[in-house]
Design a protein around this motif. Structure first.
Motif, short mmCIF file in Angstrom:
data_model
loop_
_atom_site.label_atom_id
_atom_site.label_comp_id
_atom_site.label_asym_id
_atom_site.label_seq_id
_atom_site.Cartn_x
_atom_site.Cartn_y
_atom_site.Cartn_z
N SER A 174 0.83 -1.20 0.00
CA SER A 174 0.00 0.00 0.00
C SER A 174 0.87 1.26 0.00
O SER A 174 2.08 1.19 0.27
N GLN A 175 0.25 2.40 -0.27
CA GLN A 175 0.96 3.67 -0.20
C GLN A 175 1.55 3.85 1.21
O GLN A 175 2.69 4.25 1.36
N GLN A 176 0.75 3.58 2.23
CA GLN A 176 1.21 3.75 3.61
C GLN A 176 2.41 2.86 3.91
O GLN A 176 3.37 3.31 4.55
N GLU A 177 2.37 1.62 3.45
CA GLU A 177 3.50 0.72 3.68
C GLU A 177 4.76 1.24 3.00
O GLU A 177 5.85 1.19 3.58
N LEU A 178 4.62 1.74 1.78
CA LEU A 178 5.78 2.30 1.07
C LEU A 178 6.37 3.47 1.85
O LEU A 178 7.57 3.51 2.10
N PRO A 217 -4.44 0.37 -5.84
CA PRO A 217 -4.04 0.03 -4.47
C PRO A 217 -2.55 -0.27 -4.32
O PRO A 217 -2.03 -0.29 -3.22
N HIS A 218 -1.86 -0.49 -5.41
CA HIS A 218 -0.43 -0.81 -5.41
C HIS A 218 0.35 0.49 -5.23
O HIS A 218 0.11 1.48 -5.93
N ALA A 219 1.28 0.52 -4.31
CA ALA A 219 2.07 1.72 -4.01
C ALA A 219 2.76 2.26 -5.27
O ALA A 219 3.19 1.49 -6.13
N HIS A 220 2.84 3.58 -5.36
CA HIS A 220 3.51 4.22 -6.49
C HIS A 220 3.68 5.71 -6.22
O HIS A 220 2.98 6.28 -5.39
N VAL A 221 4.61 6.32 -6.93
CA VAL A 221 4.73 7.77 -6.95
C VAL A 221 4.66 8.22 -8.40
O VAL A 221 5.07 7.51 -9.31
N HIS A 222 4.11 9.41 -8.60
CA HIS A 222 3.99 10.01 -9.91
C HIS A 222 5.14 10.98 -10.13
O HIS A 222 5.49 11.73 -9.21
N VAL A 223 5.68 10.99 -11.33
CA VAL A 223 6.61 12.03 -11.76
C VAL A 223 5.91 12.73 -12.90
O VAL A 223 5.61 12.11 -13.93
N VAL A 224 5.60 14.03 -12.71
CA VAL A 224 4.86 14.77 -13.73
C VAL A 224 5.62 16.02 -14.12
O VAL A 224 6.29 16.64 -13.28
#
Length: 131
Positions: A61-65, A106-113
């Protein structure tokens, strides 16, 4: 950065995690970087010219990441390198948590925009049509 890999022909069942399917090579994606623990691919959204996702290969999850200091430091370093490479004039690194923040996976990730003038961080409600 590596060259985009060919898009596979098959996709997992509808109940499967889309990002896990991309990691496994079962869901088509334009991949820009692939290493042992992380993958970088193009977002399906096209709000700005550059919308890339930096994703841990393990489902979390985002929180886990964000609570995993080592993994967060490594994904942050990769996201900055990706931003510098694809958006040399400026970029944002974003992470959404939950429905109200428009988190769609639901899968953790970050966006680069980047790749364009990005404007304000959040548009005030009164600016929205019907807001």
């Amino acid at each position: 950065m590596t060259e985009p890999r060919p898009e596979p022909a098959s996709a997992p069942a509808e109940t499967a995690c889309t990002f896990c399917g991309i990691v496994a090579g079962d869901v088509p994606a334009r991949v820009f970087h692939d290493e042992e623990d992380f993958i970088v691919f193009q977002n399906r959204l096209t709000w700005v010219p550059i919308m890339l996702l930096v994703v841990p290969k393990v489902h979390m999850s985002q929180q886990e990441l964000w609570r995993d200091r080592d993994r967060m430091a490594r994904i942050g370093e990769l996201a900055v390198r990706v931003g510098e490479t694809f958006c040399p004039d400026g970029f944002r690194i974003l992470s959404n948590f939950g429905r109200l923040a428009l988190q769609s996976q639901p899968h953790a990730h970050v966006h680069v925009v980047g790749g364009a003038e990005l404007g304000p961080y959040v548009v005030p409600r009164q600016w929205l049509v019907g807001g």
